[in-house]
Write an enzyme that holds these catalytic residues in place. Structure first.
Site, PDB file in Angstrom:
ATOM      1  N   SER A 132       1.105  -1.215   0.010  1.00 53.46           N
ATOM      2  CA  SER A 132       0.023   0.292  -0.286  1.00 53.46           C
ATOM      3  C   SER A 132       1.454   0.823  -0.140  1.00 53.46           C
ATOM      4  CB  SER A 132      -0.642   0.636   1.536  1.00 53.46           C
ATOM      5  OG  SER A 132      -0.297   0.035   2.288  1.00 53.46           O
ATOM      6  N   SER A 162      11.768  10.200   5.042  1.00 59.35           N
ATOM      7  CA  SER A 162      10.765  11.195   4.617  1.00 59.35           C
ATOM      8  C   SER A 162      11.803  12.467   5.624  1.00 59.35           C
ATOM      9  CB  SER A 162       9.896  10.684   6.273  1.00 59.35           C
ATOM     10  OG  SER A 162       9.539  10.921   7.445  1.00 59.35           O
ATOM     11  N   TYR A 209       8.394   7.344  16.837  1.00 55.38           N
ATOM     12  CA  TYR A 209       9.275   7.790  15.453  1.00 55.38           C
ATOM     13  C   TYR A 209      10.150   8.145  15.235  1.00 55.38           C
ATOM     14  CZ  TYR A 209       7.614   9.242  10.046  1.00 55.38           C
ATOM     15  OH  TYR A 209       7.774   9.457   8.953  1.00 55.38           O
ATOM     16  N   LYS A 232      13.544   7.773  13.020  1.00 55.74           N
ATOM     17  CA  LYS A 232      14.053   8.068  11.838  1.00 55.74           C
ATOM     18  C   LYS A 232      15.128   9.221  11.636  1.00 55.74           C
ATOM     19  CE  LYS A 232      10.396   7.134   9.431  1.00 55.74           C
ATOM     20  NZ  LYS A 232      10.415   6.381   7.831  1.00 55.74           N
TER      21      LYS A 232
END
Length: 327
Positions: free
Chosen positions: A22, A148, A161, A165
């Site tokens: 996805s 990201s 998160y 990252k």
């Protein structure tokens, strides 16, 4: 000027994509398929992978589906072996699988924070560890890490998160230095801004409120196109969306102000957002909903110009305010 087209560069190449069921991973699979490549699609949801594979075959790609949990090092080695056995080489490895967990840090189970880090950080490390022996044997290969802008910009109420990252960006930078004796091996980091994918709908949610991405929200197809370009012409770092470098620059100048302002905006949103039950989302196991390229924002294509300008104006206003306040 690039002397060869993307088709010339990629046709017949073997490309592994994690998190391909996805969102950005599925969008990347569809975009790569246009160039008659050999795709190896990996994720936990086999049914969604098979659907994506059928779509890719219709576009001209040969496809191998390998259900894989990126947090399992042995499964990632199996993925690399399967890809290499299938076509005799691995040309591009796209680390993309990731999860999000939102909520107050101390009100979320530590097991959930650990799972986010296992997926977003160790999953990428597992991928690099599995594919690098093949790249070194070939003396060539492209490793793409979809990091990201969260690799530079802290996300309050998303501490696990953010930890994953920030650490991922450091890992990738260190790996680039280590691989300098291998000029044919490229490590490419992508820093997209907010994307209209199902990822936020799949997120573990301990806020008690419905989550929505902050505008401007970019079409994941734009990131997919950047992934294809980087696979054809590798670069060390690429920002996707004009807001992405702007956010990085703002935080670099005024880190505490930008972080505090972000947290304030989120708290304001939580006061008015629709209530929702607490959930672990897809952190520990796959889900059977939202297995598409796009998510919930309803903003396909290019972000509307006024949203980009509004975001830029807000950031510029904050920076100007701090500047004059200091004077």
């Amino acid at each position: 000027m690039k002397s060869k087209s993307i088709a010339d560069k990629l046709r017949g190449k073997t490309i592994v994509i994690t998190g391909a069921s996805s969102g950005a991973g599925r969008a990347a699979a569809l975009e790569f398929s246009k160039y008659q490549v050999n795709l190896v699609l990996a994720a936990r949801n086999q049914a969604a992978l098979e659907e994506a594979a059928d779509e890719c075959r219709e576009l001209g790609a040969d496809v191998l589906v390998v259900p894989t949990d990126v947090t399992d090092p042995k499964a990632m080695i199996n993925l690399a072996n399967a890809a290499n056995d299938w076509q005799g080489s691995i040309d591009v490895w796209l680390n993309n699988a990731g999860v999000l967990a939102a909520g107050p840090f101390d009100e979320m189970p530590m097991a959930l924070h650990e799972q986010v880090i296992k997926t977003n950080l160790l999953g990428y490390m597992n991928g690099a560890h599995a594919v690098l022996p093949f790249f070194k044997k070939q003396k060539a290969g492209v490793l793409i890490n979809n990091i990201s802008i969260g690799g530079f910009l802290p996300v309050p109420y998303g501490s696990g998160y953010t930890a994953s990252k920030f650490a991922l960006r450091g890992f990738s930078e260190a790996l680039k230095g280590e691989l300098t004796p291998w000029p044919g091996i490229h490590v490419c980091d992508l820093f997209p801004a907010f994307l209209d994918t199902p990822g936020i709908k799949h997120a573990a949610n301990y806020t008690g409120k419905e989550l929505k991405p902050a505008p401007p929200v970019y079409d994941p197809a734009r990131l997919a196109q950047a992934m294809v370009e980087v696979a054809a012409w590798p670069v060390a770092t690429k920002y996707i969306g004009s807001v992405s470098p702007l956010l990085k620059f703002s935080h670099a100048l005024f880190p505490q102000l930008v972080t505090n302002t972000t947290a304030w905006v989120m708290r304001r949103y939580f006061k008015v957002a629709k209530p929702i039950a607490l959930s672990d989302g897809n952190a520990f196991q796959t889900v059977d909903y939202g297995m598409s390229t796009h998510g919930v924002s309803g903003i396909p294509g290019e972000p509307k110009a006024h949203r980009k300008y509004l975001a830029a104006a807000v950031i510029a206003g904050v920076l100007a305010g701090v500047f004059f306040a200091r004077r």
